[in-house]
Design a protein around this motif. Structure first.
Motif, mmCIF file in Angstrom:
data_model
loop_
_atom_site.group_PDB
_atom_site.id
_atom_site.type_symbol
_atom_site.label_atom_id
_atom_site.label_comp_id
_atom_site.label_asym_id
_atom_site.label_seq_id
_atom_site.Cartn_x
_atom_site.Cartn_y
_atom_site.Cartn_z
ATOM 1 N N ASP A 155 11.024 -3.750 -10.934
ATOM 2 C CA ASP A 155 11.900 -2.823 -10.225
ATOM 3 C C ASP A 155 12.666 -1.979 -11.231
ATOM 4 O O ASP A 155 13.159 -2.482 -12.249
ATOM 5 N N THR A 156 12.751 -0.679 -10.966
ATOM 6 C CA THR A 156 13.497 0.238 -11.822
ATOM 7 C C THR A 156 14.368 1.122 -10.940
ATOM 8 O O THR A 156 14.186 1.184 -9.719
ATOM 9 N N GLU A 157 15.303 1.833 -11.558
ATOM 10 C CA GLU A 157 16.138 2.746 -10.775
ATOM 11 C C GLU A 157 15.357 3.961 -10.290
ATOM 12 O O GLU A 157 15.835 4.728 -9.452
ATOM 13 N N LEU A 193 9.687 1.310 -7.659
ATOM 14 C CA LEU A 193 8.952 0.093 -7.968
ATOM 15 C C LEU A 193 7.765 0.414 -8.864
ATOM 16 O O LEU A 193 6.884 1.191 -8.495
ATOM 17 N N GLU A 242 6.136 3.924 -7.294
ATOM 18 C CA GLU A 242 6.305 4.301 -5.895
ATOM 19 C C GLU A 242 5.041 4.961 -5.348
ATOM 20 O O GLU A 242 5.089 5.971 -4.638
ATOM 21 N N GLU A 266 10.018 -10.190 -7.632
ATOM 22 C CA GLU A 266 10.892 -9.165 -8.200
ATOM 23 C C GLU A 266 11.941 -8.775 -7.165
ATOM 24 O O GLU A 266 11.628 -8.544 -5.992
ATOM 25 N N ARG A 267 13.189 -8.710 -7.606
ATOM 26 C CA ARG A 267 14.280 -8.322 -6.721
ATOM 27 C C ARG A 267 14.454 -6.812 -6.755
ATOM 28 O O ARG A 267 14.503 -6.199 -7.831
ATOM 29 N N ARG A 268 14.545 -6.208 -5.585
ATOM 30 C CA ARG A 268 14.777 -4.770 -5.462
ATOM 31 C C ARG A 268 15.962 -4.569 -4.546
ATOM 32 O O ARG A 268 15.851 -4.667 -3.322
ATOM 33 N N SER A 304 7.558 -8.961 1.728
ATOM 34 C CA SER A 304 9.004 -9.076 1.814
ATOM 35 C C SER A 304 9.310 -10.256 2.722
ATOM 36 O O SER A 304 8.679 -10.391 3.783
#
Length: 498
Positions: free
Chosen positions: A66-68, A71, A82, A375-377, A392
């Motif tokens: 996960d990134t700002e 995904l 994304e 992975e946490r988003r 999810s």
């Protein structure tokens, strides 16, 4: 003649209001579980988990991050952000981290600027068939150097003047000319000279303090400040890269914690303190570390680090890690991952997923999915299974079968009492159902009751006459159903004849 003592018949009960989690040792309490599937915690009770929501299916998943900017997903050799394909990588599992807007992927050593959607190799080199050295430049006829000002490069292949083989900092690039500090070279001509920006083969990595950190062999490396591609820049500045040999390899994971970084082995760890190369200090401690192959279980939550070690699940709070999974005995896992969502840690083992409630400190059998990455988003946890399904934990449609097998209830009937009934506080939702199975010693399982959804409250379950001191109970059903307490009713009778 001696007759049995007769007592006045009466009733009493034993209520289990706080239902425990899995306990696979003999030191269990009434309400603990021996097995189950499809369960989650709900207050002090247990409930059927929500059906996971499928977000997509991907071929050959390799990494999830996960990134700002969205995904970052690596599957089938494609790196996507994304849903947009950015570049390709080789086969096999990847290690990835993000420093600012730049993501790095190992062992391929690829960098990707997530903002501009550009990418390239972290490690790059050029071999010049003919090169001319001045006291501070290298000129390669007909070649353009693939470097930037500030890169740390290693020069090799100098047969005429071996003293020119050094690791230096590029001060400028002007076409085919590389500029360095004054008076660093012996002037002359060379053939087949190689200039290379090297990147260590990091086996574990993380981003912290605006640097990319990792380990190669027994050496801990930190990149130049804000630059994930330069690990050999030594200019006497606070922004320099950093490297220190620990004398022993075998590192399994690394992560920032508070004011320091922790580099874990299986039975020890190295703690790195400081804010710049001039004051970095390394301390080695003998503590339970991260099991080999289980580095993806290392998760930070509420100023604690959770991970799977040799003896089970641990929590690290800055001192000696605490073992949380004694109730499970020894956990077998050559590879595992983990993630946190809403106060619950999901330990994804090869055959099942266990949910650990961080507040109530209990394990529940959440599911049978074979999860490869977690992975946490934001507030959501994403699970990638071995067959490429991205899940999810909430929001899916349909109903799933679940079951909960309790450890035998002890402290039951004795000389003057017998079990007569159970009273369950359950809430099956509309369209769901729940069955209650019981088993007495030496007998097969029998269904004692069946509850349909749509009604709430306590439900009585009659038991056959028995003087057993243990009772085995199994609940199973389909659809959402919550169980909040179990009450066992007893009645008094005459003494059991010898």
């Amino acid at each position: 003649m001696r007759l049995p003592y007769l007592r006045t018949r009466g009733r009493y009960s034993a209520v289990t209001r706080v239902l425990g989690g899995l306990c696979l040792t003999e030191d269990y309490r009434n309400g603990d579980l021996a097995d189950g599937a499809g369960l989650t915690g709900e207050g002090d009770g247990i409930a059927q988990r929500c059906v996971p929501r499928e977000l997509g299916v991907y071929q050959s998943p390799q990494a999830l991050l996960d990134t700002e900017y969205g995904l970052l997903l690596i599957a089938g050799g494609d790196v996507t952000l994304e849903g947009e394909t950015l570049c390709g990588v080789t086969e096999g599992e990847k290690r990835a981290a993000v420093l600012g807007s730049v993501a790095v992927i190992f062992p391929d050593k690829v960098w990707i600027d997530l903002e501009s959607r550009t990418f390239g190799p972290m490690e790059t080199s050029l071999t010049a068939a003919s090169a001319v050295f001045s006291d501070h430049t290298i000129t390669a006829e007909g070649d353009a150097w693939p470097f930037e000002k500030g890169d740390g490069v290693t020069i090799s292949g100098c047969g005429e003047h071996p003293e020119n083989e050094q690791t230096l900092i590029v001060r400028g690039v002007e076409g085919s000319e590389l500029l360095f500090d004054a008076n660093v070279f012996t002037p002359g001509a060379e053939t087949n000279v190689t200039v290379k920006r090297r990147v260590p083969d990091l086996e574990v990595l993380c981003a912290a303090g605006n640097r990319l950190w990792g380990v190669c062999g027994d050496t801990i490396y930190g990149s130049r400040l804000g630059d994930a591609r330069n690990f050999f820049v030594y200019d006497g500045l606070s922004t320099d890269a950093y490297a220190v040999s620990t004398g022993q390899g075998g590192f399994t994971a690394c992560a920032p914690y508070g004011s320091h970084l922790v580099f874990f082995r299986e039975t020890s760890a190295c703690k790195l303190y400081g804010s710049r190369p001039a004051n970095f200090q390394l301390m080695t401690v003998r503590i339970p570390g991260v099991r080999r192959g289980c580095g993806k279980t290392l998760v930070s939550e509420n100023e604690d680090l959770y991970y799977l070690g040799l003896e089970g699940l641990y929590v690290y709070s800055g001192g000696v890690p605490q073992l949380l999974s004694r109730v499970l005995g020894h956990i077998e896992a050559e590879a595992a991952c983990g993630g946190v969502r809403r106060g619950k840690y999901y330990l994804c083992l090869p055959e099942r997923v266990l949910e650990y409630d961080l507040l109530r400190r209990r394990f529940l059998p959440w599911g049978r999915e074979r999860v490869r990455f977690a992975e946490r988003r934001g507030g959501e946890l994403l699970l990638m299974t071995e067959d490429g399904r991205l899940l999810s934990p909430e929001g899916g449609a349909g109903k799933e079968h679940w079951h909960a097998l309790f450890r035998p209830f002890r402290d039951g009937p004795s000389r003057y009492r017998e079990g007569s009934a159970l009273v369950l506080d359950v809430t099956p939702e509309p369209g769901a159902w729940m069955a209650v199975d019981i088993r007495l010693r030496g007998e097969p399982w029998r269904q004692a009751a069946m509850f349909d959804g749509g009604s709430h409250g306590v439900r009585p379950v009659s038991l056959p006459p028995n003087r057993e001191d243990t009772l085995e109970l199994r609940l199973r059903g389909e659809g959402r159903c919550a169980v909040r307490s179990i009450e066992r009713l007893f009645r008094m009778g005459s003494e059991v004849a010898p």
